[in-house]
Design a protein around this motif. Structure first.
Motif, mmCIF file in Angstrom:
data_model
loop_
_atom_site.group_PDB
_atom_site.id
_atom_site.type_symbol
_atom_site.label_atom_id
_atom_site.label_comp_id
_atom_site.label_asym_id
_atom_site.label_seq_id
_atom_site.Cartn_x
_atom_site.Cartn_y
_atom_site.Cartn_z
ATOM 1 N N SER A 1 -3.653 -4.108 4.178
ATOM 2 C CA SER A 1 -5.004 -3.709 4.552
ATOM 3 C C SER A 1 -5.910 -4.911 4.769
ATOM 4 C CB SER A 1 -5.601 -2.804 3.469
ATOM 5 O OG SER A 1 -5.869 -3.566 2.304
ATOM 6 N N GLN A 2 -6.939 -4.706 5.598
ATOM 7 C CA GLN A 2 -7.917 -5.763 5.826
ATOM 8 C C GLN A 2 -8.672 -6.088 4.538
ATOM 9 O OE1 GLN A 2 -8.334 -7.694 8.662
ATOM 10 N NE2 GLN A 2 -6.400 -6.649 9.060
ATOM 11 N N ASP A 3 -8.879 -5.095 3.688
ATOM 12 C CA ASP A 3 -9.543 -5.340 2.407
ATOM 13 C C ASP A 3 -8.733 -6.311 1.555
ATOM 14 O OD1 ASP A 3 -11.643 -3.701 3.040
ATOM 15 O OD2 ASP A 3 -10.878 -1.958 1.938
ATOM 16 N N LEU A 4 -7.420 -6.126 1.547
ATOM 17 C CA LEU A 4 -6.567 -7.021 0.766
ATOM 18 C C LEU A 4 -6.581 -8.424 1.361
ATOM 19 C CD1 LEU A 4 -3.147 -6.123 -0.777
ATOM 20 C CD2 LEU A 4 -3.459 -8.313 0.353
ATOM 21 N N GLU B 1 -4.532 -15.192 -7.082
ATOM 22 C CA GLU B 1 -4.850 -13.894 -6.483
ATOM 23 C C GLU B 1 -3.599 -13.179 -6.017
ATOM 24 O OE1 GLU B 1 -7.462 -10.893 -5.779
ATOM 25 O OE2 GLU B 1 -7.844 -12.824 -6.734
ATOM 26 N N ARG C 1 -11.211 -14.644 0.114
ATOM 27 C CA ARG C 1 -12.323 -15.011 -0.761
ATOM 28 C C ARG C 1 -11.874 -15.690 -2.050
ATOM 29 N NH1 ARG C 1 -14.284 -9.727 0.881
ATOM 30 N NH2 ARG C 1 -13.357 -8.866 -1.014
ATOM 31 N N ASP D 1 1.512 -8.351 8.673
ATOM 32 C CA ASP D 1 0.851 -7.132 9.124
ATOM 33 C C ASP D 1 0.963 -6.948 10.635
ATOM 34 O OD1 ASP D 1 -0.923 -4.813 8.628
ATOM 35 O OD2 ASP D 1 -2.375 -5.972 9.786
ATOM 36 N N ASP E 1 0.861 -1.182 0.000
ATOM 37 C CA ASP E 1 0.000 0.000 0.000
ATOM 38 C C ASP E 1 0.896 1.231 0.000
ATOM 39 O OD1 ASP E 1 -1.783 2.036 0.394
ATOM 40 O OD2 ASP E 1 -2.470 1.370 2.364
ATOM 41 N N LYS F 1 -9.006 -9.785 3.096
ATOM 42 C CA LYS F 1 -10.316 -10.376 2.788
ATOM 43 C C LYS F 1 -10.386 -10.819 1.322
ATOM 44 C CE LYS F 1 -12.846 -7.754 6.305
ATOM 45 N NZ LYS F 1 -13.810 -6.657 6.559
ATOM 46 N N ARG F 2 -9.767 -10.019 0.473
ATOM 47 C CA ARG F 2 -9.726 -10.380 -0.952
ATOM 48 C C ARG F 2 -9.001 -11.710 -1.143
ATOM 49 N NH1 ARG F 2 -6.362 -6.724 -5.337
ATOM 50 N NH2 ARG F 2 -6.142 -8.344 -6.939
ATOM 51 N N ARG G 1 -1.444 -11.997 7.396
ATOM 52 C CA ARG G 1 -1.748 -11.527 8.751
ATOM 53 C C ARG G 1 -0.490 -11.437 9.608
ATOM 54 N NH1 ARG G 1 -7.214 -15.178 9.518
ATOM 55 N NH2 ARG G 1 -8.722 -13.586 8.851
#
Length: 288
Positions: free
Chosen positions: A234-237, A250, A243, A226, A191, A239-240, A223
């Motif tokens: 990021s948490q968005d990454l 990915e 999923r 981080d 990021d 979570k991506r 995790r």
């Protein structure tokens, strides 16, 4: 065209880390590098990272150079005294290694030989002084050399530093540049916002900064980086990645977008750390 020339003309360079084996079976390292030789500008060969004993960076670099691949040989102060360090540098240049990177080396307590005593005969700045001296045809003791090397020299910079620590890091960076360092490898970036303070202080047109792009092999790895290693993910990454039906695909997609963002931001290049996924390097580079 050598790495220095590519830097000089402003080419966005792709470096790839190629870890020497813990043993003498060099086929994985060599074959992985040869597969992507037309897509990588130079291969960084670490010197026993995390204090884990394995084939030396000199040995690994010489093997790759023997295949016609340009390398960056890492040199650390932890394992050798000033005589051995200078000897390795001369041997490397004699074998065609034109690029070196100086590091201090991690504490041996982190590695796999816990009773090891660190040498640390000289510190990192003295190592850069030694490299500079060799390039003028002298050793650290002032003795004349029979022929002098000419290296492109790298070092690390902590682009994640903030506040007072950032000011100290920028001072150290300037000192390294004055000592002859030509380019700087930065820690893993996922990021650009996480290194915003650094970017506000550093002119990327005047400083060759090369962030590391690390392949995330699992959600657990993301995790851990981080939470424990101060690598902002990021948490968005995360979570991506959670999923994604295929974590490897990915991860390569994330790395591709990171590389594009770093190139657009004006960095001199990237260092790809495959973390054991060297067999996926070609697919990643095809996507870039």
């Amino acid at each position: 065209m050598h790495l220095k020339n590519k830097f000089d003309v402003g080419k966005f360079t792709i470096l790839a880390e190629m870890q020497p084996p813990k043993g003498v079976n060099v086929s994985t390292m060599v074959n992985s590098a040869v597969r992507v030789q037309n897509q990588v500008d130079a291969f960084l060969v670490p010197e026993m990272g995390n204090a884990v004993m394995r084939m030396s960076s000199l040995g690994g670099a010489m093997l790759l150079q023997g295949k016609g691949l340009e390398t960056i040989m890492q040199v650390n102060c932890r394992d050798r005294n000033r005589i051995a360090l200078q000897a390795d540098l001369l041997a490397a240049y004699g074998g065609g290694v034109l690029n070196v990177m100086g590091v201090s080396g991690e504490d041996p307590g982190l590695g796999d030989h816990h009773q090891t005593k660190a040498v640390n005969d000289i510190d990192l700045m003295t190592l850069f002084k030694a490299i500079s001296a060799l390039q003028t045809g002298k050793d650290l003791a002032g003795n004349d050399l029979s022929g002098a090397p000419s290296f492109l020299v790298g070092a690390t910079v902590n682009a994640r530093a903030t506040g007072d620590e950032l000011e100290k890091e920028l001072t150290r960076m300037a000192e390294k540049a004055s000592a002859g360092v030509d380019f700087f490898i930065a820690p893993p970036v996922f990021d650009l916002g996480a290194i915003g303070p650094f970017l506000e202080k550093v002119d990327l047109k005047k400083n060759r900064i090369i962030p590391t792009v690390m392949l995330l092999k699992s959600v657990g790895m993301a995790r851990y980086l981080d939470r424990h290693l101060n690598v902002t993910i990021s948490q968005d990454l995360i979570k991506r990645l959670m999923r994604a039906p295929d974590k490897a695909v990915e991860s390569l997609s994330i790395a591709t977008k990171t590389i594009s963002a770093l190139e657009e931001a004006g960095f001199a290049g990237v260092l790809i750390s495959a973390m054991g996924w060297e067999d996926k390097l070609q697919k990643l580079l095809d996507m870039v």
